[in-house]
Design an enzyme around this catalytic site. Sequence first.
Site, PDB file in Angstrom:
ATOM      1  N   THR A  34      -2.792  27.226 -21.911  1.00  0.00           N
ATOM      2  CA  THR A  34      -2.988  28.561 -22.496  1.00  0.00           C
ATOM      3  C   THR A  34      -3.980  29.375 -21.667  1.00  0.00           C
ATOM      4  OG1 THR A  34      -2.563  27.697 -24.708  1.00  0.00           O
ATOM      5  CG2 THR A  34      -3.740  29.813 -24.576  1.00  0.00           C
ATOM      6  N   LYS A  91       1.677  35.262 -26.692  1.00  0.00           N
ATOM      7  CA  LYS A  91       1.940  34.011 -25.964  1.00  0.00           C
ATOM      8  C   LYS A  91       3.071  33.236 -26.636  1.00  0.00           C
ATOM      9  CE  LYS A  91      -0.207  29.909 -26.842  1.00  0.00           C
ATOM     10  NZ  LYS A  91      -1.336  29.010 -27.099  1.00  0.00           N
ATOM     11  N   THR A 111      -4.461  20.877 -22.853  1.00  0.00           N
ATOM     12  CA  THR A 111      -3.862  20.749 -21.507  1.00  0.00           C
ATOM     13  C   THR A 111      -4.390  21.822 -20.562  1.00  0.00           C
ATOM     14  OG1 THR A 111      -2.043  22.246 -22.041  1.00  0.00           O
ATOM     15  CG2 THR A 111      -1.708  19.910 -22.525  1.00  0.00           C
ATOM     16  N   GLU A 141      -9.787  -5.788 -31.933  1.00  0.00           N
ATOM     17  CA  GLU A 141     -10.126  -5.041 -33.155  1.00  0.00           C
ATOM     18  C   GLU A 141     -11.607  -4.672 -33.130  1.00  0.00           C
ATOM     19  OE1 GLU A 141      -8.958  -7.587 -36.374  1.00  0.00           O
ATOM     20  OE2 GLU A 141      -6.832  -7.380 -35.900  1.00  0.00           O
ATOM     21  N   ASP A 146     -11.838  30.726 -27.702  1.00  0.00           N
ATOM     22  CA  ASP A 146     -10.707  29.987 -28.250  1.00  0.00           C
ATOM     23  C   ASP A 146     -11.251  28.709 -28.874  1.00  0.00           C
ATOM     24  OD1 ASP A 146      -8.098  29.556 -28.919  1.00  0.00           O
ATOM     25  OD2 ASP A 146      -7.354  29.283 -26.878  1.00  0.00           O
ATOM     26  N   HIS A 169      -8.730  24.046 -36.022  1.00  0.00           N
ATOM     27  CA  HIS A 169      -7.630  24.713 -35.333  1.00  0.00           C
ATOM     28  C   HIS A 169      -6.962  25.727 -36.265  1.00  0.00           C
ATOM     29  CE1 HIS A 169      -4.505  25.246 -32.439  1.00  0.00           C
ATOM     30  NE2 HIS A 169      -3.584  24.855 -33.290  1.00  0.00           N
ATOM     31  N   GLN A 185      -1.905  19.328 -34.938  1.00  0.00           N
ATOM     32  CA  GLN A 185      -0.638  19.009 -35.621  1.00  0.00           C
ATOM     33  C   GLN A 185      -0.783  19.359 -37.107  1.00  0.00           C
ATOM     34  OE1 GLN A 185       0.940  15.159 -34.215  1.00  0.00           O
ATOM     35  NE2 GLN A 185      -0.768  15.228 -32.778  1.00  0.00           N
ATOM     36  N   ARG A 229       4.949  29.327 -26.596  1.00  0.00           N
ATOM     37  CA  ARG A 229       4.871  27.966 -26.043  1.00  0.00           C
ATOM     38  C   ARG A 229       6.162  27.216 -26.375  1.00  0.00           C
ATOM     39  NH1 ARG A 229       0.492  24.257 -24.954  1.00  0.00           N
ATOM     40  NH2 ARG A 229      -1.028  25.508 -26.062  1.00  0.00           N
TER      41      ARG A 229
HETATM   42  C1  R5P Z   1      -3.658  27.555 -29.712  1.00  0.00           C
HETATM   43  O1  R5P Z   1      -3.186  27.796 -30.793  1.00  0.00           O
HETATM   44  C2  R5P Z   1      -5.086  27.172 -29.544  1.00  0.00           C
HETATM   45  O2  R5P Z   1      -5.949  28.139 -29.991  1.00  0.00           O
HETATM   46  C3  R5P Z   1      -5.394  26.831 -28.109  1.00  0.00           C
HETATM   47  O3  R5P Z   1      -5.217  27.969 -27.315  1.00  0.00           O
HETATM   48  C4  R5P Z   1      -4.493  25.752 -27.641  1.00  0.00           C
HETATM   49  O4  R5P Z   1      -4.474  24.730 -28.573  1.00  0.00           O
HETATM   50  C5  R5P Z   1      -4.925  25.229 -26.318  1.00  0.00           C
HETATM   51  O5  R5P Z   1      -4.047  24.217 -25.921  1.00  0.00           O
HETATM   52  P1  R5P Z   1      -3.694  24.042 -24.388  1.00  0.00           P
HETATM   53  O6  R5P Z   1      -4.977  23.917 -23.647  1.00  0.00           O
HETATM   54  O7  R5P Z   1      -2.871  22.789 -24.339  1.00  0.00           O
HETATM   55  O8  R5P Z   1      -2.899  25.246 -23.994  1.00  0.00           O
END
Ligand code: R5P
Length: 291
Positions: A226, A191, A223, A38, A218, A129, A96, A193
């Site tokens: 995108t 795009k 990950t 902790e 962005d 976001h 999220q 996903r």
């Molecule tokens: C999407 O809505 C955001 O603007 C980013 O493009 C996205 O969150 C990037 O996530 P990742 O690198 O996993 O594609």
Amino acid sequence: MSMTVYTGSSNYPFANEYAKHHGLSVGNIEISRFENSELRVRVLDEAVDSQVTLIQSLSHPTNDHLVEFCLIADALKRAGAKQIQAIIPYLGYSKQDKVFRAGEPLSVKVIANILQTAPIDRITTFDLHNPSIVGFFDIPLVNVYARPAFLEYFRPTVGARSIVVAPDAGSMKNSTQFAMELGLQVAYIDKKRDLATGKVEIIGMSREVEGSDCILIDDMISTGSTLIEVSRFLKSRGARSVRIGVTHHLYIDGVQEKIEASEIDELVVSNTISRKVDGEKLKEISVVGLM
Ligand code: R5P
């Protein structure tokens, strides 16, 4: 009026730069762990200002940084701070922001509730976001756009072949504004996903980019799917170069390596998350001065 800056362990460089920028001192906090893992925090300053700033990014390890933040805020209050201004350069869990699939939580709302159990009076953050996340908070939350820092970075390199590309629907508004400020045209990418696998697919684009120098902004690289996929698509359509400004690089293990091997020519990230990896294509700019 003095206003000491306190910081959790997530981003010491940001906190030090913020304090220096405003001519403030950084307070002393001891952060350790009990034997059972902790978190244990302690304010070491004998006298704590009545107004203080607490800086913590909710970056990896997110849950530890969240708890650390709440514990430090509580400790500061008990040590005499009357007002605590929080700076959370990156708000974890912000991806999220919706119940995407039945049975999921509205995670960022839960995080907003947890943060507000800490005795803080207001929060400043960068490039949420989704700007409507502000509505999940009852205390004032200021969402600072990092775009001016990317404008300053990219403007000197803009030429006759430059074009702004919006990598997805979520980035359209910010990218359109960015393109207007640079005096450039903008191409919009469609795009898709897969919510289960995270796989990104490019469906199409609003205008051709053959021979163009593409500039993208962005809010985050998580990950990398995108921006790696978008860059591959742009190069396959004849783009001459792809340079990208990203506010939050989450520095997930292995992602920068994938970026280095991708069609991305340059990746400029802000300092909202402390850098743990290097890369030939990677550059960091500061957004501290934007607050
Ligand atoms: C999407 O809505 C955001 O603007 C980013 O493009 C996205 O969150 C990037 O996530 P990742 O690198 O996993 O594609």
